[in-house]
Design a protein around this motif. Structure first.
Motif, PDB file in Angstrom:
ATOM      1  N   PHE A 214      -8.040  -2.170 -15.080  1.00  0.00           N
ATOM      2  CA  PHE A 214      -7.227  -2.382 -13.810  1.00  0.00           C
ATOM      3  C   PHE A 214      -5.965  -3.013 -14.062  1.00  0.00           C
ATOM      4  O   PHE A 214      -4.882  -2.505 -13.588  1.00  0.00           O
ATOM      5  N   VAL A 215      -6.052  -3.984 -14.879  1.00  0.00           N
ATOM      6  CA  VAL A 215      -4.723  -4.703 -15.090  1.00  0.00           C
ATOM      7  C   VAL A 215      -3.773  -3.834 -15.832  1.00  0.00           C
ATOM      8  O   VAL A 215      -2.557  -3.909 -15.690  1.00  0.00           O
ATOM      9  N   ARG A 216      -4.149  -3.153 -16.590  1.00  0.00           N
ATOM     10  CA  ARG A 216      -3.199  -2.353 -17.455  1.00  0.00           C
ATOM     11  C   ARG A 216      -2.379  -1.206 -16.855  1.00  0.00           C
ATOM     12  O   ARG A 216      -1.198  -1.067 -17.045  1.00  0.00           O
ATOM     13  N   THR A 217      -2.804  -0.972 -15.585  1.00  0.00           N
ATOM     14  CA  THR A 217      -2.412   0.093 -14.807  1.00  0.00           C
ATOM     15  C   THR A 217      -2.010  -0.086 -13.381  1.00  0.00           C
ATOM     16  O   THR A 217      -0.950   0.350 -12.785  1.00  0.00           O
ATOM     17  N   VAL A 218      -2.247  -1.377 -12.927  1.00  0.00           N
ATOM     18  CA  VAL A 218      -2.043  -1.531 -11.622  1.00  0.00           C
ATOM     19  C   VAL A 218      -0.640  -2.044 -11.169  1.00  0.00           C
ATOM     20  O   VAL A 218      -0.154  -1.640 -10.224  1.00  0.00           O
ATOM     21  N   THR A 219       0.057  -2.486 -12.115  1.00  0.00           N
ATOM     22  CA  THR A 219       1.690  -2.806 -12.086  1.00  0.00           C
ATOM     23  C   THR A 219       2.239  -1.313 -11.707  1.00  0.00           C
ATOM     24  O   THR A 219       3.188  -1.486 -10.926  1.00  0.00           O
ATOM     25  N   SER A 220       2.156  -0.562 -12.596  1.00  0.00           N
ATOM     26  CA  SER A 220       2.610   1.003 -12.501  1.00  0.00           C
ATOM     27  C   SER A 220       2.368   1.480 -11.165  1.00  0.00           C
ATOM     28  O   SER A 220       3.038   2.248 -10.445  1.00  0.00           O
ATOM     29  N   VAL A 221       0.999   1.480 -10.963  1.00  0.00           N
ATOM     30  CA  VAL A 221       0.538   2.045  -9.777  1.00  0.00           C
ATOM     31  C   VAL A 221       1.278   1.498  -8.466  1.00  0.00           C
ATOM     32  O   VAL A 221       1.681   2.111  -7.277  1.00  0.00           O
ATOM     33  N   ALA A 222       1.558   0.308  -8.427  1.00  0.00           N
ATOM     34  CA  ALA A 222       2.027  -0.644  -7.234  1.00  0.00           C
ATOM     35  C   ALA A 222       3.570  -0.110  -7.357  1.00  0.00           C
ATOM     36  O   ALA A 222       4.062  -0.096  -6.213  1.00  0.00           O
ATOM     37  N   ALA A 223       4.159  -0.031  -8.469  1.00  0.00           N
ATOM     38  CA  ALA A 223       5.564   0.302  -8.404  1.00  0.00           C
ATOM     39  C   ALA A 223       5.790   1.710  -7.961  1.00  0.00           C
ATOM     40  O   ALA A 223       6.882   2.080  -7.571  1.00  0.00           O
ATOM     41  N   HIS A 224       4.831   2.767  -8.164  1.00  0.00           N
ATOM     42  CA  HIS A 224       5.108   3.930  -7.785  1.00  0.00           C
ATOM     43  C   HIS A 224       4.936   3.932  -6.233  1.00  0.00           C
ATOM     44  O   HIS A 224       5.904   5.135  -5.722  1.00  0.00           O
ATOM     45  N   TYR A 225       4.645   3.018  -5.476  1.00  0.00           N
ATOM     46  CA  TYR A 225       4.769   3.048  -4.005  1.00  0.00           C
ATOM     47  C   TYR A 225       5.802   2.024  -3.685  1.00  0.00           C
ATOM     48  O   TYR A 225       5.686   1.462  -2.503  1.00  0.00           O
ATOM     49  N   GLY A 226       6.730   1.347  -4.664  1.00  0.00           N
ATOM     50  CA  GLY A 226       7.655   0.443  -4.238  1.00  0.00           C
ATOM     51  C   GLY A 226       7.147  -0.750  -3.894  1.00  0.00           C
ATOM     52  O   GLY A 226       7.504  -1.466  -3.110  1.00  0.00           O
ATOM     53  N   ARG A 227       5.994  -1.092  -4.631  1.00  0.00           N
ATOM     54  CA  ARG A 227       5.662  -2.466  -4.262  1.00  0.00           C
ATOM     55  C   ARG A 227       5.150  -3.180  -5.646  1.00  0.00           C
ATOM     56  O   ARG A 227       4.966  -2.669  -6.779  1.00  0.00           O
ATOM     57  N   ARG A 228       4.942  -4.590  -5.523  1.00  0.00           N
ATOM     58  CA  ARG A 228       4.716  -5.228  -6.634  1.00  0.00           C
ATOM     59  C   ARG A 228       3.273  -5.758  -6.491  1.00  0.00           C
ATOM     60  O   ARG A 228       2.674  -5.589  -5.551  1.00  0.00           O
ATOM     61  N   VAL A 229       2.691  -6.348  -7.567  1.00  0.00           N
ATOM     62  CA  VAL A 229       1.338  -6.577  -7.624  1.00  0.00           C
ATOM     63  C   VAL A 229       1.082  -7.610  -6.754  1.00  0.00           C
ATOM     64  O   VAL A 229      -0.148  -7.715  -6.011  1.00  0.00           O
ATOM     65  N   ASP A 230       1.977  -8.710  -6.075  1.00  0.00           N
ATOM     66  CA  ASP A 230       1.520  -9.685  -5.006  1.00  0.00           C
ATOM     67  C   ASP A 230       1.426  -8.810  -3.866  1.00  0.00           C
ATOM     68  O   ASP A 230       0.880  -9.734  -2.830  1.00  0.00           O
ATOM     69  N   ALA A 231       1.696  -7.611  -3.761  1.00  0.00           N
ATOM     70  CA  ALA A 231       1.341  -6.928  -2.542  1.00  0.00           C
ATOM     71  C   ALA A 231       0.041  -6.410  -2.396  1.00  0.00           C
ATOM     72  O   ALA A 231      -0.560  -5.936  -1.431  1.00  0.00           O
ATOM     73  N   LEU A 232      -0.698  -6.622  -3.496  1.00  0.00           N
ATOM     74  CA  LEU A 232      -2.277  -6.217  -3.548  1.00  0.00           C
ATOM     75  C   LEU A 232      -3.083  -6.817  -2.461  1.00  0.00           C
ATOM     76  O   LEU A 232      -3.158  -8.446  -2.646  1.00  0.00           O
ATOM     77  N   GLU A 233      -3.911  -6.425  -1.727  1.00  0.00           N
ATOM     78  CA  GLU A 233      -4.809  -7.001  -0.833  1.00  0.00           C
ATOM     79  C   GLU A 233      -6.440  -7.046  -1.212  1.00  0.00           C
ATOM     80  O   GLU A 233      -7.038  -7.880  -1.210  1.00  0.00           O
ATOM     81  N   ARG A 246      -5.780  -1.413  -2.321  1.00  0.00           N
ATOM     82  CA  ARG A 246      -5.107  -1.707  -0.963  1.00  0.00           C
ATOM     83  C   ARG A 246      -3.753  -2.328  -1.141  1.00  0.00           C
ATOM     84  O   ARG A 246      -3.680  -3.521  -1.683  1.00  0.00           O
ATOM     85  N   LEU A 247      -2.792  -1.912  -0.812  1.00  0.00           N
ATOM     86  CA  LEU A 247      -1.293  -2.466  -1.030  1.00  0.00           C
ATOM     87  C   LEU A 247      -0.611  -2.812   0.399  1.00  0.00           C
ATOM     88  O   LEU A 247      -0.857  -1.853   1.304  1.00  0.00           O
ATOM     89  N   ARG A 248      -0.038  -3.730   0.707  1.00  0.00           N
ATOM     90  CA  ARG A 248       0.402  -3.969   2.021  1.00  0.00           C
ATOM     91  C   ARG A 248       1.722  -3.098   2.022  1.00  0.00           C
ATOM     92  O   ARG A 248       2.399  -2.859   1.423  1.00  0.00           O
ATOM     93  N   GLY A 249       1.638  -2.547   3.348  1.00  0.00           N
ATOM     94  CA  GLY A 249       2.842  -1.516   3.643  1.00  0.00           C
ATOM     95  C   GLY A 249       2.718  -0.100   3.272  1.00  0.00           C
ATOM     96  O   GLY A 249       3.718   0.575   3.368  1.00  0.00           O
ATOM     97  N   VAL A 250       1.381   0.089   2.483  1.00  0.00           N
ATOM     98  CA  VAL A 250       1.463   1.538   1.994  1.00  0.00           C
ATOM     99  C   VAL A 250       0.572   2.305   2.581  1.00  0.00           C
ATOM    100  O   VAL A 250      -0.680   1.843   2.846  1.00  0.00           O
ATOM    101  N   SER A 251       0.675   3.513   3.127  1.00  0.00           N
ATOM    102  CA  SER A 251      -0.126   4.299   3.685  1.00  0.00           C
ATOM    103  C   SER A 251      -1.188   4.814   2.890  1.00  0.00           C
ATOM    104  O   SER A 251      -1.203   4.768   1.661  1.00  0.00           O
ATOM    105  N   THR A 252      -2.439   5.297   3.424  1.00  0.00           N
ATOM    106  CA  THR A 252      -3.744   5.667   2.784  1.00  0.00           C
ATOM    107  C   THR A 252      -3.116   7.137   1.775  1.00  0.00           C
ATOM    108  O   THR A 252      -2.729   7.878   2.370  1.00  0.00           O
ATOM    109  N   VAL A 253      -3.567   6.769   0.527  1.00  0.00           N
ATOM    110  CA  VAL A 253      -3.280   7.951  -0.449  1.00  0.00           C
ATOM    111  C   VAL A 253      -4.540   7.998  -1.318  1.00  0.00           C
ATOM    112  O   VAL A 253      -5.157   6.882  -1.517  1.00  0.00           O
TER     113      VAL A 253
END
Length: 282
Positions: A214-233, A246-253
């Motif tokens: 999870f840690v290896r990829t979550v930063t790039s996944v969040a960045a793909h949707y214009g978010r940082r890791v601190d947006a993780l809910e 689940r990221l704050r402000g991102v629609s379901t994908v």
């Protein structure tokens, strides 16, 4: 030469009785003397030395609180009772007591060293580095300590798993603030950002592997949707071929896991909710 006359039985009995009485009197006299010596004012306890690395107790206060509970003098003091009296004091884990002639006791104390809160929010129970659970006044405890929640008897295991997971999340600048284990063996980590991570069940090594993936990829996944890791809910790592987050402000994908994929244990708790779900590949 005439042989000596045998001693009459009554004389033998008198001699034996006299000897027994004499020995008895001597023993009583000796016992009385010993008692007088042991209870002499010269051996009254005059000093209690308290030592040890004390952070939550004061030696002066300890002596003042425990001394009234002690009875006897240097010789008659019950050291087991002294130890028990000191170990009843809050924060005291163990007490070692020894006599020092002629009228002193030396007490070495070891305090609990809390490393985590134990139990649900609001609990006054803590756990030390040896995995021993104890009750204290939590007003005297560092509020930043993590919280561990698990069935009774799992404190040491919780400490070990927390120690394994903490460095895994460190590269994200996050800490495991709460680690919980359910009665069915499922693990959940709440990070200091407030994000909840479902780790699933398994061995500590399996939990760590899921967290590392999870840690290896979550930063790039969040960045793909214009978010940082601190947006993780929240994140669910129980999927066999990915994870849900689940990221704050991102629609379901839905990405990274095959259609219809389900968590390894329990229910997803994510799929079909209103918004903010993403799935990352291994």
């Amino acid at each position: 030469m005439n042989a000596p006359l045998p001693v009459p039985p009554d004389v033998k009995l008198m001699n034996l009785t006299a000897s027994v009485v004499f020995v008895g009197c001597a023993a009583l006299l000796l016992a009385a003397l010993v008692w007088r010596v042991l209870h002499a004012p010269a051996f009254a306890l005059t000093r209690i030395v308290v030592e040890g690395e004390l952070e939550h107790n004061n030696p002066v206060t300890l002596r003042a609180n425990v001394a009234p509970q002690l009875t006897g003098n240097f010789f008659t003091m019950d050291l087991h009772a002294v130890r028990a009296a000191f170990e009843q004091v809050p924060w005291v884990r163990t007490a070692t007591v020894r006599r020092e002639f002629p009228a002193s006791l030396r007490v070495h104390l070891q305090e609990y060293r809390p490393v985590a809160y134990w139990g649900p929010e609001g609990s006054t129970t803590m756990v030390d580095r040896e995995g021993e659970v104890f009750e204290v006044n939590t007003d005297m405890v560092d509020e930043d300590l993590p919280r561990l929640i698990a069935p009774e008897g799992h404190a040491l295991e919780m400490l070990q798993v927390h120690a394994l997971l903490q460095p895994v999340f460190a590269p994200l600048g996050l800490q495991v603030q709460t680690l919980a284990q359910s009665g069915r063996g499922g693990w959940r980590a709440t990070l200091d950002s407030g994000a909840v991570v479902e780790l699933g069940s398994g061995t500590p090594q399996e939990l760590v592997q899921r967290a590392q993936r999870f840690v290896r990829t979550v930063t790039s996944v969040a960045a793909h949707y214009g978010r940082r890791v601190d947006a993780l809910e929240s994140a669910d790592l129980r999927y066999p071929s990915g994870y849900a987050l689940r990221l704050r402000g991102v629609s379901t994908v839905t990405e990274g896991a095959p259609p219809g994929a389900k968590p390894k244990s329990g229910k997803s708790g994510q799929r079909g909710q209103s918004e903010n779900i993403d799935k990352g590949r291994h």
